[in-house]
Design a protein around this motif. Sequence first.
Motif, PDB file in Angstrom:
ATOM      1  N   SER A 133       0.816  -1.213   0.000  1.00 24.03           N
ATOM      2  CA  SER A 133       0.000   0.000   0.000  1.00 24.03           C
ATOM      3  C   SER A 133       0.850   1.264   0.000  1.00 24.03           C
ATOM      4  CB  SER A 133      -0.925  -0.002   1.220  1.00 24.03           C
ATOM      5  OG  SER A 133      -0.178  -0.127   2.422  1.00 24.03           O
ATOM      6  N   TRP A 136       1.725   1.819  -3.580  1.00 24.16           N
ATOM      7  CA  TRP A 136       0.553   2.383  -4.247  1.00 24.16           C
ATOM      8  C   TRP A 136       0.414   3.865  -3.905  1.00 24.16           C
ATOM      9  CZ3 TRP A 136      -1.583   0.506  -8.276  1.00 24.16           C
ATOM     10  CH2 TRP A 136      -1.800  -0.861  -8.454  1.00 24.16           C
ATOM     11  N   ILE A 155      -5.326   2.319  -0.567  1.00 22.41           N
ATOM     12  CA  ILE A 155      -5.930   1.275   0.267  1.00 22.41           C
ATOM     13  C   ILE A 155      -6.859   0.403  -0.559  1.00 22.41           C
ATOM     14  CG2 ILE A 155      -7.533   0.861   2.162  1.00 22.41           C
ATOM     15  CD1 ILE A 155      -4.771   1.568   3.125  1.00 22.41           C
ATOM     16  N   ARG A 158      -4.897  -1.924  -2.934  1.00 26.74           N
ATOM     17  CA  ARG A 158      -4.237  -2.979  -2.165  1.00 26.74           C
ATOM     18  C   ARG A 158      -5.242  -4.010  -1.661  1.00 26.74           C
ATOM     19  NH1 ARG A 158      -0.031  -6.258  -1.055  1.00 26.74           N
ATOM     20  NH2 ARG A 158       0.247  -6.622   1.164  1.00 26.74           N
ATOM     21  N   ASN A 216      -6.766  -2.392   7.141  1.00 24.68           N
ATOM     22  CA  ASN A 216      -6.615  -1.093   6.492  1.00 24.68           C
ATOM     23  C   ASN A 216      -6.515   0.047   7.489  1.00 24.68           C
ATOM     24  OD1 ASN A 216      -6.620  -2.192   3.943  1.00 24.68           O
ATOM     25  ND2 ASN A 216      -8.799  -1.876   3.600  1.00 24.68           N
ATOM     26  N   GLU A 219      -2.852   0.118   8.121  1.00 22.32           N
ATOM     27  CA  GLU A 219      -2.059   0.572   6.985  1.00 22.32           C
ATOM     28  C   GLU A 219      -2.291   2.050   6.688  1.00 22.32           C
ATOM     29  OE1 GLU A 219      -2.472  -1.879   3.575  1.00 22.32           O
ATOM     30  OE2 GLU A 219      -1.500  -3.607   4.524  1.00 22.32           O
TER      31      GLU A 219
END
Length: 273
Positions: A133, A136, A155, A158, A216, A219
């Motif tokens: 992530s 990304w 997010i 991913r 998430n 992350e």
Amino acid sequence: MSVTDIPAAERPVWHHRTLLGRLAIYAGWLGLVALFVWCWNIMTERTMWVFVYDAPHAAADLASRAWPPRWSYMDRLWQPLWDTINIATLGTLLGIVLAVPLAFLAASNTTPSRMILRPVALFCIVASRSINSLIWALLLVSILGPGILAGILAIGFRSVGFIGKLLYEAIEETDIAQIEAITATGATKAQILNYGIVPQVLPSFYGISVFRWDINIRESAILGLVGAGGIGAQLQASLNVLAWPQVTLIILVILATVVVSEWVSARVRHAII
């Protein structure tokens, strides 16, 4: 003649492996040890051991400057914390929207084309899972600029691989007897999907979605380090000016948020599964 009739000195001795097999195992272990030593030398040949020896003193000095947390800074963290939760939630929803059709295309028992669509769907799932992530976020920040939108998309992209993989495996593990029973009634493919497959995978889908949202939350808390918004941006700003009491407070807030999200995730999964 039985074994007991053979003299003890002449009786064959059973071994778990042959001599060649034992030598091969010893050679394998020796090779692993040599590989470990070689890798260790590569990792440590440029290590500045003076910093390693001084690490306990440096850590103690940093901890003394970082404690106690600057509680007055909490007023500036509520909005970034809310942004972090929104990034995780909206990113999870985006991942679900993208992953569900990919999962049905990737599952061998629901894909309309095993030669074209299934490999494409599997490639998309693998590509999403292969890119972290943070990577990304770096790519999207360079394209869209810094902000929450880049974090949401990072997010979401991913999450596609995680949700898609677990969901298509759940689809492939559905009970074929129920599907055959519905097929025997003359149901169309859409009806088979709606009444034979979807009800079986819904509990897994709910659990996967909530579990991914929990991941998430963690992350999204650090995406701000690369400019993707959220509480990570405040962490990066505090690190840049060496405001260690603020860093401690932010870390405590992130820890508390993760603990709460873990509790919520566990309660929701227990309620729906």
